[in-house]
Design a protein around this motif. Structure first.
Motif, PDB file in Angstrom:
ATOM      1  N   THR A  99       0.842  -1.192   0.000  1.00  0.00           N
ATOM      2  CA  THR A  99       0.000   0.000   0.000  1.00  0.00           C
ATOM      3  C   THR A  99       0.880   1.244   0.000  1.00  0.00           C
ATOM      4  O   THR A  99       2.085   1.176   0.287  1.00  0.00           O
ATOM      5  CB  THR A  99      -0.905   0.054   1.244  1.00  0.00           C
ATOM      6  OG1 THR A  99      -0.084   0.196   2.419  1.00  0.00           O
ATOM      7  CG2 THR A  99      -1.754  -1.210   1.352  1.00  0.00           C
ATOM      8  N   LYS A 107      -1.613  -4.827 -15.762  1.00  0.00           N
ATOM      9  CA  LYS A 107      -2.517  -5.893 -16.182  1.00  0.00           C
ATOM     10  C   LYS A 107      -1.798  -7.240 -16.307  1.00  0.00           C
ATOM     11  O   LYS A 107      -2.393  -8.290 -16.090  1.00  0.00           O
ATOM     12  CB  LYS A 107      -3.181  -5.513 -17.506  1.00  0.00           C
ATOM     13  CG  LYS A 107      -4.147  -4.339 -17.374  1.00  0.00           C
ATOM     14  CD  LYS A 107      -4.730  -3.936 -18.707  1.00  0.00           C
ATOM     15  CE  LYS A 107      -5.695  -2.761 -18.560  1.00  0.00           C
ATOM     16  NZ  LYS A 107      -6.246  -2.304 -19.855  1.00  0.00           N
ATOM     17  N   ARG A 165       2.852  -3.331  -9.389  1.00  0.00           N
ATOM     18  CA  ARG A 165       1.756  -3.162  -8.435  1.00  0.00           C
ATOM     19  C   ARG A 165       1.460  -1.672  -8.276  1.00  0.00           C
ATOM     20  O   ARG A 165       2.338  -0.907  -7.860  1.00  0.00           O
ATOM     21  CB  ARG A 165       2.133  -3.762  -7.083  1.00  0.00           C
ATOM     22  CG  ARG A 165       1.031  -3.592  -6.004  1.00  0.00           C
ATOM     23  CD  ARG A 165       1.493  -4.113  -4.657  1.00  0.00           C
ATOM     24  NE  ARG A 165       1.893  -5.494  -4.749  1.00  0.00           N
ATOM     25  CZ  ARG A 165       3.053  -5.983  -4.288  1.00  0.00           C
ATOM     26  NH1 ARG A 165       3.919  -5.181  -3.687  1.00  0.00           N
ATOM     27  NH2 ARG A 165       3.330  -7.251  -4.400  1.00  0.00           N
ATOM     28  N   ARG A 224     -11.257   7.724  -9.115  1.00  0.00           N
ATOM     29  CA  ARG A 224     -10.595   6.511  -9.565  1.00  0.00           C
ATOM     30  C   ARG A 224     -10.607   6.407 -11.091  1.00  0.00           C
ATOM     31  O   ARG A 224     -11.521   6.892 -11.748  1.00  0.00           O
ATOM     32  CB  ARG A 224     -11.248   5.272  -8.939  1.00  0.00           C
ATOM     33  CG  ARG A 224     -11.071   5.216  -7.428  1.00  0.00           C
ATOM     34  CD  ARG A 224     -11.321   3.834  -6.877  1.00  0.00           C
ATOM     35  NE  ARG A 224     -11.128   3.806  -5.427  1.00  0.00           N
ATOM     36  CZ  ARG A 224     -10.973   2.691  -4.722  1.00  0.00           C
ATOM     37  NH1 ARG A 224     -10.999   1.512  -5.329  1.00  0.00           N
ATOM     38  NH2 ARG A 224     -10.804   2.756  -3.415  1.00  0.00           N
ATOM     39  N   PHE A 229      -8.304   1.160 -13.773  1.00  0.00           N
ATOM     40  CA  PHE A 229      -7.867   0.540 -12.515  1.00  0.00           C
ATOM     41  C   PHE A 229      -8.886   0.848 -11.418  1.00  0.00           C
ATOM     42  O   PHE A 229      -8.608   1.622 -10.505  1.00  0.00           O
ATOM     43  CB  PHE A 229      -6.490   1.069 -12.080  1.00  0.00           C
ATOM     44  CG  PHE A 229      -5.474   1.152 -13.176  1.00  0.00           C
ATOM     45  CD1 PHE A 229      -5.136   0.043 -13.911  1.00  0.00           C
ATOM     46  CD2 PHE A 229      -4.863   2.355 -13.487  1.00  0.00           C
ATOM     47  CE1 PHE A 229      -4.190   0.123 -14.928  1.00  0.00           C
ATOM     48  CE2 PHE A 229      -3.922   2.448 -14.491  1.00  0.00           C
ATOM     49  CZ  PHE A 229      -3.591   1.317 -15.216  1.00  0.00           C
ATOM     50  N   PRO A 230     -10.063   0.278 -11.488  1.00  0.00           N
ATOM     51  CA  PRO A 230     -11.114   0.642 -10.525  1.00  0.00           C
ATOM     52  C   PRO A 230     -10.788   0.293  -9.076  1.00  0.00           C
ATOM     53  O   PRO A 230     -11.381   0.868  -8.156  1.00  0.00           O
ATOM     54  CB  PRO A 230     -12.325  -0.152 -11.025  1.00  0.00           C
ATOM     55  CG  PRO A 230     -11.747  -1.285 -11.818  1.00  0.00           C
ATOM     56  CD  PRO A 230     -10.518  -0.733 -12.458  1.00  0.00           C
ATOM     57  N   ASP A 231      -9.847  -0.625  -8.858  1.00  0.00           N
ATOM     58  CA  ASP A 231      -9.511  -1.038  -7.493  1.00  0.00           C
ATOM     59  C   ASP A 231      -8.346  -0.252  -6.890  1.00  0.00           C
ATOM     60  O   ASP A 231      -7.991  -0.458  -5.730  1.00  0.00           O
ATOM     61  CB  ASP A 231      -9.165  -2.535  -7.461  1.00  0.00           C
ATOM     62  CG  ASP A 231     -10.333  -3.417  -7.889  1.00  0.00           C
ATOM     63  OD1 ASP A 231     -11.489  -3.019  -7.602  1.00  0.00           O
ATOM     64  OD2 ASP A 231     -10.101  -4.455  -8.514  1.00  0.00           O
ATOM     65  N   VAL A 232      -7.759   0.648  -7.689  1.00  0.00           N
ATOM     66  CA  VAL A 232      -6.605   1.412  -7.207  1.00  0.00           C
ATOM     67  C   VAL A 232      -7.098   2.713  -6.587  1.00  0.00           C
ATOM     68  O   VAL A 232      -7.806   3.486  -7.248  1.00  0.00           O
ATOM     69  CB  VAL A 232      -5.611   1.701  -8.349  1.00  0.00           C
ATOM     70  CG1 VAL A 232      -4.410   2.499  -7.826  1.00  0.00           C
ATOM     71  CG2 VAL A 232      -5.149   0.397  -8.987  1.00  0.00           C
ATOM     72  N   PRO A 233      -6.739   2.998  -5.327  1.00  0.00           N
ATOM     73  CA  PRO A 233      -7.242   4.217  -4.670  1.00  0.00           C
ATOM     74  C   PRO A 233      -6.649   5.483  -5.251  1.00  0.00           C
ATOM     75  O   PRO A 233      -5.556   5.475  -5.831  1.00  0.00           O
ATOM     76  CB  PRO A 233      -6.810   4.030  -3.213  1.00  0.00           C
ATOM     77  CG  PRO A 233      -5.587   3.167  -3.304  1.00  0.00           C
ATOM     78  CD  PRO A 233      -5.854   2.214  -4.442  1.00  0.00           C
ATOM     79  N   GLU A 284      -7.635   8.990  -1.164  1.00  0.00           N
ATOM     80  CA  GLU A 284      -8.115   7.771  -0.512  1.00  0.00           C
ATOM     81  C   GLU A 284      -6.982   7.004   0.149  1.00  0.00           C
ATOM     82  O   GLU A 284      -7.178   6.321   1.163  1.00  0.00           O
ATOM     83  CB  GLU A 284      -8.823   6.873  -1.528  1.00  0.00           C
ATOM     84  CG  GLU A 284     -10.152   7.435  -2.027  1.00  0.00           C
ATOM     85  CD  GLU A 284     -10.728   6.622  -3.167  1.00  0.00           C
ATOM     86  OE1 GLU A 284     -11.958   6.656  -3.350  1.00  0.00           O
ATOM     87  OE2 GLU A 284      -9.943   5.956  -3.893  1.00  0.00           O
TER      88      GLU A 284
END
Length: 338
Positions: free
Chosen positions: A149, A229, A234, A243, A247-251, A255
């Motif tokens: 993170t 992808k 990472r 967002r 990359f919808p899961d990347v803050p 955030e």
């Protein structure tokens, strides 16, 4: 014989003046028609980078649709060198007839501050036409990195700095947007120690990041997307306010705990100084029409970028804002490229 009555002298003078005025108007008409007919020949888009990069893509993805909207062919001329400045200098000296335009990116707003002896173009002197595309940057680390993170990355960066080491980060060159963005992050982390490793382009830097020879790197979403992808990199955060669809899961930075850290990479269409308002309006209208072409929209979104659009004034405001922001960062960190 019928007597012909001539008009009074004053009336004859008025008639002659009227005829003269009509004659002058007729002579002036071709010039007016020529101006109204822009473009009267193919339009060249100058790109200050080699083929294959984000700036080159911005021009090429629009070629067919822009040419259709303008009614003339549009061609690309890659004139790479000095972080895009060779192409910018060419357009600065081009005739203000709208047939040589510049595909310029946000790095122009940085180059004028980091190159102090090369006569770098001040992008505020160019005529803005419209935003072609824009994208967030992504802070990425190797897939093998211990940082899962942004919070972990920040703590490790501070810890290494306390030990006199510092993380190693790569960029596509001194003064690139990715360079000044990491320097801005370094400031936000309390001016921690970081080691800048500049490369001749982002591709070799990306290769070393994937191999784990670098700790982290910023780059545009479209550049970094394939490696995320494929699982080679990472992502820790994106620098936009919302967002990124790719990359919808990347803050976002906010955030992830990094407040007030919005950085957007933009590419815009510019003309030479003195380009008429009429040509700017026609070029902006054509650009907006081309950006609404479904094939163009899909091509841009598939790479992780976002279509631009809007007014010429919006590009001008964006250019001036970035010039001020990055000028302050360059000065605070004493960044020089010559």
């Amino acid at each position: 014989m019928k007597t012909i009555k001539h008009p009074p002298v004053a009336s004859r003078r008025s008639a002659l003046l009227g005829a003269a005025a009509l004659g002058l108007a007729a002579l002036a008409a071709p010039a007016a028609w020529a101006q109204a007919a822009w473009p009267s020949k193919p339009v060249t888009l100058l790109v200050g980078y080699p083929p294959g990069g984000q700036t080159d893509f911005a021009g090429r993805v629009l070629l067919a649709s822009l040419g259709s909207a303008l009614g003339q062919p549009v061609i690309i001329d890659n004139k790479a060198g000095v972080n895009g400045n060779l192409a910018a200098a060419d357009v600065m000296k081009a005739p203000a007839d709208g047939h040589r335009l510049l595909v310029g990116n946000g790095s122009m707003t940085i180059a004028a501050h980091v190159y102090t002896t090369l006569g770098i173009v001040d992008p505020r002197q160019l005529t803005p036409i419209g935003v072609m595309l824009q994208s967030a940057l992504v802070l990425a680390v190797p897939a093998t990195s211990p940082y899962k993170t942004y919070a972990e990355f920040a703590e490790h960066a501070k810890a290494k700095s306390r030990n006199g080491q510092g993380i190693d980060y790569g960029t596509g060159g001194v003064g690139a947007l990715t360079h000044v963005t990491m320097e801005l992050l370094r400031e936000r982390l309390g001016n921690v120690k970081m080691n800048h490793v500049p490369y001749k382009g982002s591709s070799p830097a990306m290769t070393d990041l994937i191999a784990g020879r670098l700790d982290a790197m910023f780059d545009a979403t479209s550049v970094i997307a394939p490696f995320i992808k494929s699982g080679q990199l990472r992502p820790l955060l994106v620098t936009s306010d919302k967002r990124v669809p790719a990359f919808p899961d990347v803050p976002t930075a906010a955030e992830a705990g990094l407040k007030d850290f919005t950085v957007i990479s933009f590419i815009g269409l510019y003309g030479p100084p003195g380009l008429s308002a009429d040509i700017v309006k026609k070029a902006n209208t054509a650009l907006n029409a081309a950006l609404k072409d479904p094939a163009v929209t899909k091509g841009i979104l598939d790479r992780g970028d976002e279509p631009g659009g809007g007014t010429a004034e919006q590009l001008g405001t964006l250019t001036r804002s970035h010039y001020k922001t990055w000028g302050d960062v360059v000065k605070a960190n004493n960044i020089r490229a010559d």
